[in-house]
Design a protein around this motif. Structure first.
Motif, PDB file in Angstrom:
ATOM      1  N   ALA A 264      -0.289 -38.177 -26.915  1.00  0.00           N
ATOM      2  CA  ALA A 264      -1.520 -38.208 -27.596  1.00  0.00           C
ATOM      3  C   ALA A 264      -2.600 -37.787 -26.886  1.00  0.00           C
ATOM      4  N   VAL A 265      -3.244 -36.653 -27.289  1.00  0.00           N
ATOM      5  CA  VAL A 265      -4.367 -35.945 -26.645  1.00  0.00           C
ATOM      6  C   VAL A 265      -5.556 -36.505 -27.158  1.00  0.00           C
ATOM      7  N   SER A 266      -6.110 -37.487 -26.391  1.00  0.00           N
ATOM      8  CA  SER A 266      -7.458 -38.391 -26.550  1.00  0.00           C
ATOM      9  C   SER A 266      -8.639 -37.705 -26.265  1.00  0.00           C
TER      10      SER A 266
ATOM     11  N   GLU B 186      -5.630 -36.643 -21.324  1.00  0.00           N
ATOM     12  CA  GLU B 186      -7.050 -36.309 -21.275  1.00  0.00           C
ATOM     13  C   GLU B 186      -7.375 -34.892 -20.578  1.00  0.00           C
ATOM     14  N   ASN B 187      -8.598 -34.452 -20.872  1.00  0.00           N
ATOM     15  CA  ASN B 187      -8.945 -33.099 -20.108  1.00  0.00           C
ATOM     16  C   ASN B 187     -10.263 -33.249 -19.299  1.00  0.00           C
ATOM     17  N   TYR B 188     -10.992 -34.460 -19.250  1.00  0.00           N
ATOM     18  CA  TYR B 188     -12.206 -34.320 -18.543  1.00  0.00           C
ATOM     19  C   TYR B 188     -12.024 -35.603 -17.698  1.00  0.00           C
TER      20      TYR B 188
ATOM     21  N   PHE C 268      -3.094 -35.776 -17.169  1.00  0.00           N
ATOM     22  CA  PHE C 268      -4.383 -35.023 -17.000  1.00  0.00           C
ATOM     23  C   PHE C 268      -3.856 -33.597 -17.394  1.00  0.00           C
ATOM     24  N   ILE C 269      -4.405 -33.104 -18.372  1.00  0.00           N
ATOM     25  CA  ILE C 269      -4.017 -31.897 -18.964  1.00  0.00           C
ATOM     26  C   ILE C 269      -5.226 -30.691 -19.226  1.00  0.00           C
ATOM     27  N   GLY C 270      -6.348 -30.996 -18.294  1.00  0.00           N
ATOM     28  CA  GLY C 270      -7.552 -29.991 -18.593  1.00  0.00           C
ATOM     29  C   GLY C 270      -7.487 -29.230 -17.058  1.00  0.00           C
TER      30      GLY C 270
ATOM     31  N   LEU D 133       7.374 -27.183 -16.168  1.00  0.00           N
ATOM     32  CA  LEU D 133       6.438 -26.269 -16.593  1.00  0.00           C
ATOM     33  C   LEU D 133       5.431 -26.490 -17.892  1.00  0.00           C
ATOM     34  N   MET D 134       4.298 -26.018 -17.994  1.00  0.00           N
ATOM     35  CA  MET D 134       3.591 -26.268 -19.159  1.00  0.00           C
ATOM     36  C   MET D 134       2.962 -24.880 -19.589  1.00  0.00           C
ATOM     37  N   ALA D 135       2.552 -24.718 -20.603  1.00  0.00           N
ATOM     38  CA  ALA D 135       1.848 -23.545 -21.227  1.00  0.00           C
ATOM     39  C   ALA D 135       1.315 -23.977 -22.521  1.00  0.00           C
ATOM     40  N   ILE D 136       0.212 -23.009 -22.552  1.00  0.00           N
ATOM     41  CA  ILE D 136      -0.738 -22.977 -23.815  1.00  0.00           C
ATOM     42  C   ILE D 136      -0.601 -21.614 -24.378  1.00  0.00           C
ATOM     43  N   PRO D 137       0.208 -21.215 -25.160  1.00  0.00           N
ATOM     44  CA  PRO D 137       0.409 -19.705 -25.517  1.00  0.00           C
ATOM     45  C   PRO D 137      -0.812 -19.370 -26.282  1.00  0.00           C
TER      46      PRO D 137
ATOM     47  N   GLY E 265       3.532 -27.044 -26.884  1.00  0.00           N
ATOM     48  CA  GLY E 265       3.361 -27.191 -28.532  1.00  0.00           C
ATOM     49  C   GLY E 265       2.332 -28.187 -28.711  1.00  0.00           C
ATOM     50  N   MET E 266       1.381 -27.991 -29.691  1.00  0.00           N
ATOM     51  CA  MET E 266       0.405 -28.604 -29.942  1.00  0.00           C
ATOM     52  C   MET E 266       0.424 -28.748 -31.555  1.00  0.00           C
ATOM     53  N   SER E 267      -0.739 -29.459 -32.067  1.00  0.00           N
ATOM     54  CA  SER E 267      -0.818 -29.741 -33.450  1.00  0.00           C
ATOM     55  C   SER E 267      -0.089 -28.684 -34.371  1.00  0.00           C
TER      56      SER E 267
ATOM     57  N   ILE F  69       5.242 -32.746 -26.347  1.00  0.00           N
ATOM     58  CA  ILE F  69       4.359 -32.193 -27.107  1.00  0.00           C
ATOM     59  C   ILE F  69       2.952 -32.762 -26.962  1.00  0.00           C
ATOM     60  N   ARG F  70       1.927 -31.860 -26.757  1.00  0.00           N
ATOM     61  CA  ARG F  70       0.349 -32.579 -26.752  1.00  0.00           C
ATOM     62  C   ARG F  70      -0.134 -32.539 -28.050  1.00  0.00           C
ATOM     63  N   ILE F  71      -0.401 -33.693 -28.656  1.00  0.00           N
ATOM     64  CA  ILE F  71      -0.945 -33.684 -29.956  1.00  0.00           C
ATOM     65  C   ILE F  71      -2.130 -34.274 -29.997  1.00  0.00           C
ATOM     66  N   GLY F  72      -3.208 -33.590 -30.470  1.00  0.00           N
ATOM     67  CA  GLY F  72      -4.626 -34.245 -30.660  1.00  0.00           C
ATOM     68  C   GLY F  72      -4.981 -34.417 -32.054  1.00  0.00           C
ATOM     69  N   SER F  73      -5.320 -33.160 -32.768  1.00  0.00           N
ATOM     70  CA  SER F  73      -6.072 -33.298 -34.025  1.00  0.00           C
ATOM     71  C   SER F  73      -4.965 -33.869 -35.218  1.00  0.00           C
ATOM     72  N   ALA F  74      -3.721 -33.613 -34.979  1.00  0.00           N
ATOM     73  CA  ALA F  74      -2.968 -34.026 -35.784  1.00  0.00           C
ATOM     74  C   ALA F  74      -2.643 -35.602 -35.989  1.00  0.00           C
TER      75      ALA F  74
ATOM     76  N   ALA G 199      -9.558 -34.175 -36.863  1.00  0.00           N
ATOM     77  CA  ALA G 199     -10.636 -33.293 -36.183  1.00  0.00           C
ATOM     78  C   ALA G 199     -11.576 -33.834 -34.955  1.00  0.00           C
ATOM     79  N   ARG G 200     -11.741 -33.202 -33.997  1.00  0.00           N
ATOM     80  CA  ARG G 200     -12.370 -33.811 -32.765  1.00  0.00           C
ATOM     81  C   ARG G 200     -13.981 -33.696 -33.169  1.00  0.00           C
ATOM     82  N   ASP G 201     -14.745 -34.382 -32.822  1.00  0.00           N
ATOM     83  CA  ASP G 201     -16.243 -34.701 -33.378  1.00  0.00           C
ATOM     84  C   ASP G 201     -17.169 -33.774 -32.462  1.00  0.00           C
TER      85      ASP G 201
HETATM   86  C1  LIG Z   1      -6.771 -30.100 -26.958  1.00  0.00           C
HETATM   87  C2  LIG Z   1      -5.294 -29.905 -26.372  1.00  0.00           C
HETATM   88  C3  LIG Z   1      -4.139 -30.212 -26.975  1.00  0.00           C
HETATM   89  C4  LIG Z   1      -4.363 -30.824 -28.569  1.00  0.00           C
HETATM   90  O1  LIG Z   1      -4.860 -29.617 -29.186  1.00  0.00           O
HETATM   91  P1  LIG Z   1      -4.376 -30.059 -30.893  1.00  0.00           P
HETATM   92  O2  LIG Z   1      -4.520 -28.789 -31.516  1.00  0.00           O
HETATM   93  O3  LIG Z   1      -5.499 -30.924 -31.358  1.00  0.00           O
HETATM   94  O4  LIG Z   1      -3.174 -30.802 -30.991  1.00  0.00           O
HETATM   95  C5  LIG Z   1      -3.206 -29.814 -26.306  1.00  0.00           C
HETATM   96  N1  LIG Z   1      -2.834 -29.422 -25.053  1.00  0.00           N
HETATM   97  C6  LIG Z   1      -4.231 -29.052 -24.347  1.00  0.00           C
HETATM   98  C7  LIG Z   1      -4.006 -28.586 -22.953  1.00  0.00           C
HETATM   99  C8  LIG Z   1      -5.300 -29.420 -24.732  1.00  0.00           C
HETATM  100  O5  LIG Z   1      -6.374 -28.979 -24.246  1.00  0.00           O
END
Ligand SMILES: *Cc1c(COP(=O)(O)O)cnc(C)c1O
Length: 251
Positions: A38-40, A61-63, A87-89, A169-173, A217-219, A233-238, A242-244
């Motif tokens: 849960a990406v909070s 958390e990213n920060y 920690f994912i930031g 490994l981790m990636a944000i394609p 994988g994200m939302s 899988i790293r899921i925030g908005s779903a 939506a983030r504020d």
């Molecule tokens: C914000 C974030 C996510 C979550 O993104 P959503 O599209 O809201 O699911 C996943 N991974 C990283 C590294 C992020 O910064």
């Protein structure tokens, strides 16, 4: 927080779990081989507590400062060692100590200097810090992550550091073209998965079992990631909606 009514997070979580289950079954995988992180980031401690009550136990958390405040708040409410914090930031060297002292996982290691500092700063009373190497799998200019052709060498070096457990490994394609075909959408995830297999066989045999994680994988794309073998899988908005305060996402 012992509310048993369906909160929005509960219904989002249930809907997501249904999609995860079906993606897993299409891929002939067990549902419990995929961790929903849960990406909070930007969410309040109250929102995180609602997610905890809904059954989520792993938070991303990213920060650094924002994350540490929520870790403390959740510990007060539910006790230590209940939730896992990832920690994912982007991580700068002046923040490594706080991360080493407070988090269970770091997904975003991209160079040796950061890994060395985390290794030196991990407190003796805590278990080894779980870490993933972040790879710039789409080779986008000025994006986070090491180059794919550096990944084997970096993993070999990180795996030798004390107090760290190299997990994968981790990636944000790069954003996918939603009108493109499925194989194009899956391509970067498949590439990360192949790189993972290649590194695993190159690691010393006694470290191969720990190297079990593909954080991808994200939302918007988690089903493609699951098809290609994602284990986190790293899921925030779903999950949270939506983030504020989107201005914070520019970093
Ligand atoms: C914000 C974030 C996510 C979550 O993104 P959503 O599209 O809201 O699911 C996943 N991974 C990283 C590294 C992020 O910064």
């Amino acid at each position: 927080m012992s509310n048993t009514e369906a909160t929005p997070i509960t219904s989002h979580f249930n809907a997501l779990q249904t999609l995860i289950d079906s993606a897993c079954s299409h891929a002939n995988r067990d549902s419990d081989s995929v961790l929903l992180l849960a990406v909070s980031k930007t969410q309040s401690s109250t929102a995180v507590a609602a997610a905890y009550d809904a059954g989520l136990r792993a938070f991303g958390e990213n920060y650094v400062q924002e994350g540490i405040e929520k870790i403390a708040a959740l510990r007060q409410m539910y006790g230590a060692h209940t939730a896992k914090w990832h920690f994912i930031g982007p991580l700068q060297s002046n923040k490594t100590r706080q991360v080493a002292e407070n988090f269970d996982w770091v997904h975003t290691i991209e160079r040796m200097k950061i890994a060395q500092r985390l290794s030196e700063q991990r407190p003796a009373h805590l278990p080894d810090l779980n870490v993933c190497l972040q790879v710039n799998i789409s080779s986008e200019p000025s994006k986070s992550g090491c180059a794919p052709n550096e990944a084997v060498h970096l993993c070999m070096q990180i795996s030798q550091l004390p107090r760290l457990k190299l997990r994968g490994l981790m990636a944000i394609p790069a954003p996918i073209d939603p009108t493109g075909d499925t194989s194009a959408q899956q391509a970067p995830f498949v590439a990360l998965s192949q790189l993972h297999s290649q590194i695993k066989t190159a690691l010393p045999i006694e470290l191969q079992n720990d190297f079990d994680t593909l954080s991808m994988g994200m939302s918007n794309d988690f089903e493609h990631a699951i098809a290609a073998g994602a284990t986190i899988i790293r899921i925030g908005s779903a999950l949270f909606g939506a983030r504020d305060y989107p201005q914070k996402e520019k970093t």
